[in-house]
Design a protein around this motif. Structure first.
Motif, PDB file in Angstrom:
ATOM      1  N   ARG A 261      83.882  17.062  53.571  1.00 37.60           N
ATOM      2  CA  ARG A 261      83.942  15.674  53.439  1.00 37.60           C
ATOM      3  C   ARG A 261      82.492  15.344  53.623  1.00 37.60           C
ATOM      4  NH1 ARG A 261      87.215  13.457  58.914  1.00 37.60           N
ATOM      5  NH2 ARG A 261      89.429  15.197  58.628  1.00 37.60           N
ATOM      6  N   ARG A 262      81.756  16.183  53.738  1.00 39.06           N
ATOM      7  CA  ARG A 262      80.063  15.370  53.202  1.00 39.06           C
ATOM      8  C   ARG A 262      79.898  13.910  53.924  1.00 39.06           C
ATOM      9  NH1 ARG A 262      80.574  16.538  46.186  1.00 39.06           N
ATOM     10  NH2 ARG A 262      81.535  18.630  46.600  1.00 39.06           N
ATOM     11  N   GLN A 263      79.979  14.123  55.061  1.00 40.50           N
ATOM     12  CA  GLN A 263      79.248  13.221  55.588  1.00 40.50           C
ATOM     13  C   GLN A 263      78.027  13.923  56.776  1.00 40.50           C
ATOM     14  OE1 GLN A 263      83.113  12.506  57.867  1.00 40.50           O
ATOM     15  NE2 GLN A 263      82.689  10.052  56.647  1.00 40.50           N
ATOM     16  N   TRP A 264      77.264  13.464  56.863  1.00 40.57           N
ATOM     17  CA  TRP A 264      75.671  13.860  57.210  1.00 40.57           C
ATOM     18  C   TRP A 264      75.774  14.122  58.480  1.00 40.57           C
ATOM     19  CZ3 TRP A 264      72.598  16.214  54.700  1.00 40.57           C
ATOM     20  CH2 TRP A 264      72.277  16.583  53.689  1.00 40.57           C
ATOM     21  N   ARG A 265      76.868  13.072  59.517  1.00 41.21           N
ATOM     22  CA  ARG A 265      76.897  13.734  61.050  1.00 41.21           C
ATOM     23  C   ARG A 265      77.871  15.117  61.038  1.00 41.21           C
ATOM     24  NH1 ARG A 265      82.724   9.939  61.999  1.00 41.21           N
ATOM     25  NH2 ARG A 265      83.990  10.720  60.242  1.00 41.21           N
ATOM     26  N   TRP A 266      78.664  16.057  60.109  1.00 41.22           N
ATOM     27  CA  TRP A 266      78.386  17.342  60.870  1.00 41.22           C
ATOM     28  C   TRP A 266      77.472  18.057  60.187  1.00 41.22           C
ATOM     29  CZ3 TRP A 266      83.073  16.897  62.829  1.00 41.22           C
ATOM     30  CH2 TRP A 266      83.847  15.574  62.635  1.00 41.22           C
ATOM     31  N   GLU A 267      76.687  17.683  59.418  1.00 40.90           N
ATOM     32  CA  GLU A 267      75.678  18.692  59.730  1.00 40.90           C
ATOM     33  C   GLU A 267      75.141  18.786  60.641  1.00 40.90           C
ATOM     34  OE1 GLU A 267      76.592  17.158  56.800  1.00 40.90           O
ATOM     35  OE2 GLU A 267      76.612  18.557  54.783  1.00 40.90           O
ATOM     36  N   ALA A 268      74.515  17.587  61.074  1.00 39.78           N
ATOM     37  CA  ALA A 268      73.624  17.447  62.086  1.00 39.78           C
ATOM     38  C   ALA A 268      74.290  17.552  63.391  1.00 39.78           C
ATOM     39  CB  ALA A 268      73.855  15.891  62.802  1.00 39.78           C
ATOM     40  N   LEU A 269      75.745  17.849  62.936  1.00 34.18           N
ATOM     41  CA  LEU A 269      76.434  18.727  64.744  1.00 34.18           C
ATOM     42  C   LEU A 269      75.973  19.520  64.614  1.00 34.18           C
ATOM     43  CD1 LEU A 269      77.949  18.026  66.947  1.00 34.18           C
ATOM     44  CD2 LEU A 269      80.140  18.067  65.489  1.00 34.18           C
ATOM     45  N   LEU A 270      76.403  20.565  63.315  1.00 27.88           N
ATOM     46  CA  LEU A 270      76.512  21.494  62.970  1.00 27.88           C
ATOM     47  C   LEU A 270      75.173  22.527  63.682  1.00 27.88           C
ATOM     48  CD1 LEU A 270      76.959  23.706  59.635  1.00 27.88           C
ATOM     49  CD2 LEU A 270      75.007  24.038  60.924  1.00 27.88           C
ATOM     50  N   PHE A 271      73.864  21.624  63.520  1.00 24.46           N
ATOM     51  CA  PHE A 271      72.647  21.966  63.847  1.00 24.46           C
ATOM     52  C   PHE A 271      72.333  21.437  64.790  1.00 24.46           C
ATOM     53  CE2 PHE A 271      68.280  19.642  65.112  1.00 24.46           C
ATOM     54  CZ  PHE A 271      67.889  22.004  65.110  1.00 24.46           C
ATOM     55  N   LEU A 272      73.293  20.951  65.735  1.00 18.69           N
ATOM     56  CA  LEU A 272      72.893  20.866  67.414  1.00 18.69           C
ATOM     57  C   LEU A 272      73.702  22.214  67.829  1.00 18.69           C
ATOM     58  CD1 LEU A 272      72.844  18.884  70.374  1.00 18.69           C
ATOM     59  CD2 LEU A 272      74.856  18.272  69.433  1.00 18.69           C
TER      60      LEU A 272
ATOM     61  N   VAL B  21      80.552  34.416  60.556  1.00 19.52           N
ATOM     62  CA  VAL B  21      81.342  33.005  60.009  1.00 19.52           C
ATOM     63  C   VAL B  21      81.001  32.311  59.505  1.00 19.52           C
ATOM     64  CG1 VAL B  21      84.238  32.440  61.192  1.00 19.52           C
ATOM     65  CG2 VAL B  21      83.518  34.721  61.724  1.00 19.52           C
ATOM     66  N   GLY B  22      80.893  31.188  59.587  1.00 19.85           N
ATOM     67  CA  GLY B  22      80.819  30.371  59.319  1.00 19.85           C
ATOM     68  C   GLY B  22      80.585  30.089  57.457  1.00 19.85           C
ATOM     69  N   GLY B  23      78.782  31.136  57.646  1.00 20.71           N
ATOM     70  CA  GLY B  23      78.227  31.781  56.143  1.00 20.71           C
ATOM     71  C   GLY B  23      79.152  31.860  55.578  1.00 20.71           C
ATOM     72  N   LEU B  24      79.910  32.054  55.496  1.00 18.23           N
ATOM     73  CA  LEU B  24      81.572  33.120  54.695  1.00 18.23           C
ATOM     74  C   LEU B  24      82.124  31.650  54.450  1.00 18.23           C
ATOM     75  CD1 LEU B  24      82.253  36.496  56.141  1.00 18.23           C
ATOM     76  CD2 LEU B  24      81.241  35.898  54.317  1.00 18.23           C
ATOM     77  N   MET B  25      82.564  30.666  55.307  1.00 17.46           N
ATOM     78  CA  MET B  25      83.079  29.823  55.020  1.00 17.46           C
ATOM     79  C   MET B  25      82.629  28.571  53.978  1.00 17.46           C
ATOM     80  SD  MET B  25      84.485  29.111  58.699  1.00 17.46           S
ATOM     81  CE  MET B  25      85.885  27.448  58.484  1.00 17.46           C
ATOM     82  N   LEU B  26      81.453  28.595  54.673  1.00 12.89           N
ATOM     83  CA  LEU B  26      80.791  27.251  53.880  1.00 12.89           C
ATOM     84  C   LEU B  26      80.107  28.358  52.281  1.00 12.89           C
ATOM     85  CD1 LEU B  26      79.196  25.325  53.610  1.00 12.89           C
ATOM     86  CD2 LEU B  26      76.865  26.776  54.161  1.00 12.89           C
ATOM     87  N   LEU B  27      80.362  29.626  51.949  1.00 10.65           N
ATOM     88  CA  LEU B  27      80.667  30.269  50.690  1.00 10.65           C
ATOM     89  C   LEU B  27      81.166  30.038  50.356  1.00 10.65           C
ATOM     90  CD1 LEU B  27      78.649  31.866  48.936  1.00 10.65           C
ATOM     91  CD2 LEU B  27      79.488  33.921  49.672  1.00 10.65           C
ATOM     92  N   GLY B  28      82.731  29.858  50.809  1.00 11.79           N
ATOM     93  CA  GLY B  28      83.696  29.777  50.009  1.00 11.79           C
ATOM     94  C   GLY B  28      84.346  27.983  49.642  1.00 11.79           C
TER      95      GLY B  28
ATOM     96  N   GLY C 218      84.262  24.187  44.766  1.00  9.20           N
ATOM     97  CA  GLY C 218      83.763  23.145  44.295  1.00  9.20           C
ATOM     98  C   GLY C 218      83.577  21.872  45.035  1.00  9.20           C
ATOM     99  N   ARG C 219      84.110  22.501  46.654  1.00 12.17           N
ATOM    100  CA  ARG C 219      84.342  21.345  47.555  1.00 12.17           C
ATOM    101  C   ARG C 219      82.945  21.199  48.799  1.00 12.17           C
ATOM    102  NH1 ARG C 219      88.603  24.111  51.145  1.00 12.17           N
ATOM    103  NH2 ARG C 219      88.331  21.558  52.387  1.00 12.17           N
ATOM    104  N   TYR C 220      82.066  21.914  47.987  1.00 19.54           N
ATOM    105  CA  TYR C 220      80.514  21.143  48.977  1.00 19.54           C
ATOM    106  C   TYR C 220      79.422  21.767  48.221  1.00 19.54           C
ATOM    107  CZ  TYR C 220      78.044  21.093  52.853  1.00 19.54           C
ATOM    108  OH  TYR C 220      76.763  20.539  54.280  1.00 19.54           O
ATOM    109  N   PRO C 221      78.380  21.151  48.279  1.00 20.98           N
ATOM    110  CA  PRO C 221      77.101  21.407  47.199  1.00 20.98           C
ATOM    111  C   PRO C 221      76.538  22.170  48.392  1.00 20.98           C
ATOM    112  CG  PRO C 221      76.796  19.260  48.732  1.00 20.98           C
ATOM    113  CD  PRO C 221      78.575  19.294  48.766  1.00 20.98           C
ATOM    114  N   TRP C 222      76.005  23.464  47.679  1.00 23.87           N
ATOM    115  CA  TRP C 222      74.920  24.204  48.177  1.00 23.87           C
ATOM    116  C   TRP C 222      74.362  24.066  49.227  1.00 23.87           C
ATOM    117  CZ3 TRP C 222      69.768  25.237  47.432  1.00 23.87           C
ATOM    118  CH2 TRP C 222      69.802  24.873  45.799  1.00 23.87           C
ATOM    119  N   TRP C 223      73.112  22.955  48.561  1.00 24.68           N
ATOM    120  CA  TRP C 223      72.254  23.231  49.295  1.00 24.68           C
ATOM    121  C   TRP C 223      72.388  21.904  50.650  1.00 24.68           C
ATOM    122  CZ3 TRP C 223      70.798  16.998  50.195  1.00 24.68           C
ATOM    123  CH2 TRP C 223      71.571  17.130  49.544  1.00 24.68           C
ATOM    124  N   ARG C 224      73.114  21.316  50.923  1.00 21.56           N
ATOM    125  CA  ARG C 224      73.738  20.667  51.889  1.00 21.56           C
ATOM    126  C   ARG C 224      73.404  21.394  53.492  1.00 21.56           C
ATOM    127  NH1 ARG C 224      76.046  15.043  51.418  1.00 21.56           N
ATOM    128  NH2 ARG C 224      76.707  15.136  53.780  1.00 21.56           N
TER     129      ARG C 224
END
Length: 565
Positions: free
Chosen positions: A177-188, A207-214, A219-225
């Protein structure tokens, strides 16, 4: 995308079954938490939590007894606890502050974490599987699975880690969804998981890293985020490790037995998490395109990474793979969905077999074991593992006895009640091996003897957070009570065994005695007591033996030693 219509999850039958299942699981997780005394590892969590209440941070010394083992670097040079991260200890300390110190309050927050894990995995099934029956099956495969229940009701990092892992995967599903709140929650969640235990941390992020790579490949998510969020989690972890000042000898020791540990852990994976014979069926259903495909592939990859990492970096134990319980439940739910679409009755029968028998677990051993040997449940100690007959899942009825039955005498409670009644305040207790559970249940100072090349006992010097090892403990210390370990005879050095005594108190019991205890000066006064309790804790849901139900009466020796003058 899947052309089949998504279910509304709002039919009366689904709502009734869903509520009944969740209520049943809540009862299994929350009832009877105080029936069985804390195990040694749980006692460690409780006693270290006490030091947080006293000092604000976890120490390896509580003012009377040295909690840290003299053979393992569990503390740094300042006696701060470093063997495990601190979050479970602070959770237990908060529970003690709110509800007081007791067996039930020690386990209560962790049992709630176990229940939270069930709700999070149920939510993942809603999101990924999109099928009413498969959601119910996934919830049942986790919440009614005895190995999960064994770990989810324990005052250790297990249930907390499982909840953090499931929450981390849930957040990953929303990253596109590319909303920064999800990255913030991931960090927490990633930081909290790091401060829970390192092995589930590896499970969660593999598991999370493989999902992120997929997502990146699709093309659904920018790698740098994702790299930024993962990098921040890594940075906070490295900063914390630097602050803790870990000793130089606290390193991962793979050793020459690493490959043996990997294969032993594979057997545990089959027996206690997910039958290996189901993986070919899993791969068969993954041939076609499916919205759940990425998640399922990531879960399988995470299982492989966790299995190899834990197997090569430790002696191997299923407790280090607790982060995989949500993964195996979701994989089971996926298999159930695929079979249910074509053969509903067959799917329901397979679910019951998987939940309440060890049939699927036994199949890989057919070439190695006679069918009659593996077809009968054996109540064997897992340390003497003899194949899939040791799988505890078929003990679900006895699990109910363990949770809802009355409390019965144990070694820990029997000895603790005896010392609380007979020992004067400040009288010291010398005990072979483990002490943490007894430290929690008594107010006596304990000194630990550990099996090693030398007969070691920690000698608390001045200041109290600095200690050294001394031999000839009877000449160095004036202790008042001695508790031999009935099962530790084989571990003691041969030259420190004076004799082997057999006590008739329900059944034979072998107790080792140090040389000096057999050669007291004549003016010493020594009394021996025999307590009518089992000599060893085999408490079902709270030990690796998985022995359920009351134990037959046994006895435990206790010596009262008084020096003249």
């Amino acid at each position: 995308m899947d052309s089949r219509p998504r279910h509304s999850f709002n039919t009366p039958t689904f709502r009734w079954l869903d509520r009944f299942l969740l209520l049943s699981i809540a009862c299994l997780l929350l009832f009877g938490l105080g029936h069985v005394p804390l195990s040694e590892d749980e006692g460690q969590t409780a006693v270290v939590a006490r030091t947080i209440i006293q000092h604000g941070v976890p120490y390896g010394f509580d003012g009377q007894s040295l909690i840290a083992s003299p053979n393992v670097p569990e503390t740094n040079q300042d006696q701060l606890w470093i063997l495990q991260p601190w979050l479970p200890f602070y959770t237990e300390a908060l529970s003690f502050e709110l509800f007081g110190e007791s067996t039930g309050s020690a386990r209560l927050p962790f049992a709630f974490m176990g229940l939270l894990t069930v709700f999070l995995v149920r939510g993942l099934a809603f999101r990924v599987l999109r099928n009413e029956a498969s959601v119910l099956a996934t919830t049942a495969l986790l919440g009614l699975f005895v190995p999960f229940l064994l770990h989810a009701r324990v005052a250790r990092y297990y249930p907390m880690s499982m909840a953090m892992v499931a929450g981390l995967w849930w957040v990953h599903l929303y990253l596109p969804r590319r909303q920064w709140r999800w990255e913030a929650l991931l960090f927490l969640l990633g930081a909290l998981l790091f401060h829970t235990h390192p092995y589930p941390f590896v499970t969660g992020f593999s598991v999370g890293g493989l999902m992120l790579l997929g997502f990146v490949v699709q093309g659904r998510y920018p790698w740098w985020r994702g790299l930024l969020a993962y990098g921040l989690v890594a940075v906070q972890g490295l900063v914390w490790l630097q602050i803790m000042s870990l000793p130089d000898n606290m390193v991962i020791d793979v050793g020459s037995d690493g490959i043996n540990h990997v294969w032993e852990l594979l057997a545990d994976l089959n027996d206690y998490l997910f039958p290996l014979v189901l993986f070919p069926l899993l791969f068969y259903f993954l041939r076609r395109r499916d919205p759940a495909r990425l998640m399922v592939v990531s879960l399988v990859g995470g299982i492989v990474v966790s299995w190899a990492f834990v197997g090569f970096t430790t002696w191997g134990s299923i407790r280090y793979l607790v982060g995989l319980f949500p993964a195996t439940a979701l994989l089971g739910g996926f298999l159930f969905r695929e079979v249910y679409r074509q053969r509903p009755k067959l799917a329901l029968a397979g679910l019951l077999v998987l939940l309440f028998t060890n049939l699927f677990n036994m199949l890989p051993y057919l070439p190695l074991y006679p069918l009659k040997q593996i077809g009968i449940r054996k109540a064997t100690n897992l340390l003497e593992w003899s194949g899939p007959a040791s799988t505890p899942q078929v003990d679900f009825p006895k699990m109910l006895v363990e949770i809802f039955g009355p409390e019965w005498p144990r070694y820990t409670t029997g000895v603790a009640d005896f010392l609380n009644t007979h020992a004067a305040p400040g009288e010291r207790v010398l005990k072979h091996g483990t002490i943490n559970a007894l430290v929690f249940y008594t107010n006596q100072p304990f000194f630990r003897i550990t099996p090693a090349r030398r007969y070691r006992v920690p000698w608390v010097a001045t200041p109290p957070h600095v200690y050294k090892y001394e031999e000839g403990i009877l000449e160095q210390m004036d202790f008042s009570w001695y508790l031999p370990a009935p099962t530790a005879y084989a571990e003691l050095p041969a030259n420190l065994i004076e004799d082997i005594e057999t006590f008739d108190c329900g059944h034979e019991l072998v107790g080792p005695l140090p040389v000096e205890l057999g050669k007291f000066p004549e003016d010493w006064d020594v009394d021996r007591y025999l307590l009518p309790v089992p000599p060893v804790d085999r408490t079902g849901a709270y030990s690796r033996t998985h022995q359920f139900g009351p134990q037959e009466d046994g006895c435990a020796p206790v010596y009262h030693v008084r020096r003249p003058g």
